[in-house]
Every structure is written in C-alpha cells, then in structure tokens.
Scaffold this active site. Structure first.
Site, mmCIF file in Angstrom:
data_model
loop_
_atom_site.group_PDB
_atom_site.id
_atom_site.type_symbol
_atom_site.label_atom_id
_atom_site.label_comp_id
_atom_site.label_asym_id
_atom_site.label_seq_id
_atom_site.Cartn_x
_atom_site.Cartn_y
_atom_site.Cartn_z
ATOM 1 N N ASP A 103 0.876 -1.173 0.000
ATOM 2 C CA ASP A 103 0.000 0.000 0.000
ATOM 3 C C ASP A 103 0.910 1.219 0.000
ATOM 4 O O ASP A 103 1.912 1.266 0.719
ATOM 5 C CB ASP A 103 -0.950 0.022 1.192
ATOM 6 C CG ASP A 103 -2.137 0.940 0.899
ATOM 7 O OD1 ASP A 103 -2.939 0.602 0.021
ATOM 8 O OD2 ASP A 103 -2.244 2.016 1.525
ATOM 9 N N SER A 104 0.577 2.175 -0.823
ATOM 10 C CA SER A 104 1.505 3.283 -1.031
ATOM 11 C C SER A 104 0.751 4.534 -1.449
ATOM 12 O O SER A 104 -0.432 4.474 -1.777
ATOM 13 C CB SER A 104 2.537 2.899 -2.099
ATOM 14 O OG SER A 104 1.919 2.222 -3.165
HETATM 15 P P1 IMP Z 1 -3.030 1.819 -3.287
HETATM 16 O O1 IMP Z 1 -1.720 1.453 -2.659
HETATM 17 O O2 IMP Z 1 -3.675 0.681 -3.985
HETATM 18 O O3 IMP Z 1 -3.904 2.548 -2.328
HETATM 19 O O4 IMP Z 1 -2.742 2.837 -4.463
HETATM 20 C C1 IMP Z 1 -1.755 3.757 -4.303
HETATM 21 C C2 IMP Z 1 -1.952 4.903 -5.231
HETATM 22 O O5 IMP Z 1 -0.864 5.766 -4.948
HETATM 23 C C3 IMP Z 1 -1.822 4.496 -6.688
HETATM 24 O O6 IMP Z 1 -3.049 4.379 -7.301
HETATM 25 C C4 IMP Z 1 -1.060 5.663 -7.254
HETATM 26 O O7 IMP Z 1 -1.951 6.671 -7.578
HETATM 27 C C5 IMP Z 1 -0.217 6.124 -6.090
HETATM 28 N N1 IMP Z 1 1.117 5.509 -6.127
HETATM 29 C C6 IMP Z 1 1.645 4.549 -5.336
HETATM 30 N N2 IMP Z 1 2.885 4.250 -5.699
HETATM 31 C C7 IMP Z 1 3.140 5.023 -6.763
HETATM 32 C C8 IMP Z 1 4.276 5.155 -7.595
HETATM 33 O O8 IMP Z 1 5.298 4.472 -7.476
HETATM 34 N N3 IMP Z 1 4.164 6.072 -8.549
HETATM 35 C C9 IMP Z 1 3.062 6.851 -8.751
HETATM 36 N N4 IMP Z 1 1.973 6.760 -8.024
HETATM 37 C C10 IMP Z 1 2.012 5.838 -7.022
#
Ligand code: IMP
Length: 215
Positions: free
Chosen positions: A88-89
């Site tokens: 998650d990021s």
């Molecule tokens: P989740 O971890 O599924 O909540 O999604 C994380 C959201 O953060 C993604 O949809 C991207 O919009 C953004 N994100 C996470 N990591 C990156 C990255 O390495 N580059 C660009 N956007 C990121």
C-alpha cells in the site's frame, strides 16, 4: 504449482510469494525488484502475480491497515501455507497536510482514476510556490506467511512536486514527482532507475535483507 518445499529440517522453505495487488504497475515493479535481487536468486524465490486477487476496500485509514487487508484477502483464497506480499503506497504533500497520502488511489473520487488523480493534484498545487512543494512517496510492504505471521517493511522517497506533469514512464503521480537530488520526475526515469531510489525499491531492500536471513 508447489507452494513450498521443506528443506530437510526446521520450517518450510519459502520459494513462492504471491503478490496481493491488482495494480499491474506495482506488480511489474515488484517483480523486477525481485528478479534483480541477490536474495531472490539465493533462495530460488519467485514472486508471482495472482489472478485471484479480489477487490478490497481500502478503508482503514492507514497504509499498514490497507496493506494488511489486501494480504489477508488474498491469503484467504490460497492454499494453507501460502506466502503473500501486499503493497500500500501513496504520495504525501506537505502543503496539503500529508494528503492525498493513504487516499492517493481515490483522490479525485471513488472510481480510482489515476489520470483524474494526477490532474487534481496538479490543479490543487497550481498556485503553490516552489518553496512549498515538498512531498514524499511512502510504501508499506507486508509479507504474510503461514499462520498469518506478518512482517512489515517501509520505504520513503522525498522530493518536490513539479508545476506540471512531465514524462511518460511509470504510473499514477510519477509525472509530478521530482525525487530529491534529481532534476527530472519519476516518470522520466527508467523502471530500473526508479526502483533504485523509489519508496517501493527502498521497502523492497529491507524485505530482501529479511528474506536473505530466512532460510
Ligand atoms: P493503493 O496502494 O492501492 O492505495 O494505491 C496507491 C496509489 O498511490 C496508486 O493508485 C497511485 O496513484 C499512487 N502511487 C503509489 N505508488 C506510486 C508510484 O510508485 N508512482 C506513482 N503513483 C504511485
């Protein structure tokens, strides 16, 4: 596919990790990180994308909580003893009090539209001067093993937001993020270059170190 093998004595040997992610960009980055990692080669480890990854509501309000939900959701569908890895990021902007942060995927609405998210962040930051555009990417990786044993690894990459999106590589907010020490955005770096410095790459390094001591 064989999930694990025993190595004679002690705990079952970790050989396959199932990725608990439906995001093909994250899957690609993590697989490349794993492919190029001495720890994976040492362990003959493969990181496999899972076609069974279910939709998960990312509603815990924390990176760790959301990553745990993803890992648990996939693990529940796999044979007992399977290892899973969830990511998650998001991007945290100082001027916005850390937003979009854990809500990065749905900053512009519940439809998870990454082009709309990028446009919204560009617009929200439009009149913010250069000195107030600090941001960082944050990544939590959770590795869950048999019995739900869990390890958490975190990575962060500091930088600033560009005035406009630049570059065609990567995904999400990459075209807006200039890592500290660089004059280009994440989206102007090759995947290999991004992985060397990115939030995900840094979390992976700590995970790889953990893995290399496992077997
Ligand atoms: P989740 O971890 O599924 O909540 O999604 C994380 C959201 O953060 C993604 O949809 C991207 O919009 C953004 N994100 C996470 N990591 C990156 C990255 O390495 N580059 C660009 N956007 C990121």
């Amino acid at each position: 596919m064989k999930e694990q093998e025993t190595c004679g004595v002690g705990a079952p040997r970790l050989q396959v990790i199932h990725l608990a992610s439906g995001n093909p960009h994250k899957v690609q980055e993590l697989q490349r990180l794993a492919d190029e990692s001495p720890a994976s080669r040492l362990l003959h480890l493969s990181i496999v994308a899972s076609e069974r990854m279910p939709e998960v509501a990312e509603d815990t309000g924390t990176f760790v909580g959301n990553a745990r939900k993803k890992a648990q959701a996939l693990q529940a569908l796999l044979p007992p003893g399977a290892w899973v890895l969830a990511d998650d990021s998001g991007v945290c902007v100082e001027e916005l009090g850390g937003a979009p942060g854990v809500e990065s995927a749905y900053f512009a609405g519940p439809q998870h539209d990454s082009a709309a998210n990028l446009r919204k962040l560009t617009e929200v930051m439009r009149d913010v001067p250069a000195g107030r555009r600090a941001a960082y990417f944050f990544c939590v990786l959770i590795l869950r093993g048999p019995g739900g044993a869990e390890q958490i690894f975190e990575g962060r990459c500091d930088g600033t937001l560009a005035p406009e999106p630049v570059g065609g590589a990567g995904f999400g907010y990459d075209p807006l993020f200039i890592p500290t020490g660089y004059e280009c955005t994440y989206a102007q770096l090759s995947e290999v270059e991004k992985n060397k410095i990115s939030h995900r790459g840094r979390a992976w390094l700590i995970l790889a170190d953990y893995l290399s001591k496992l077997n």
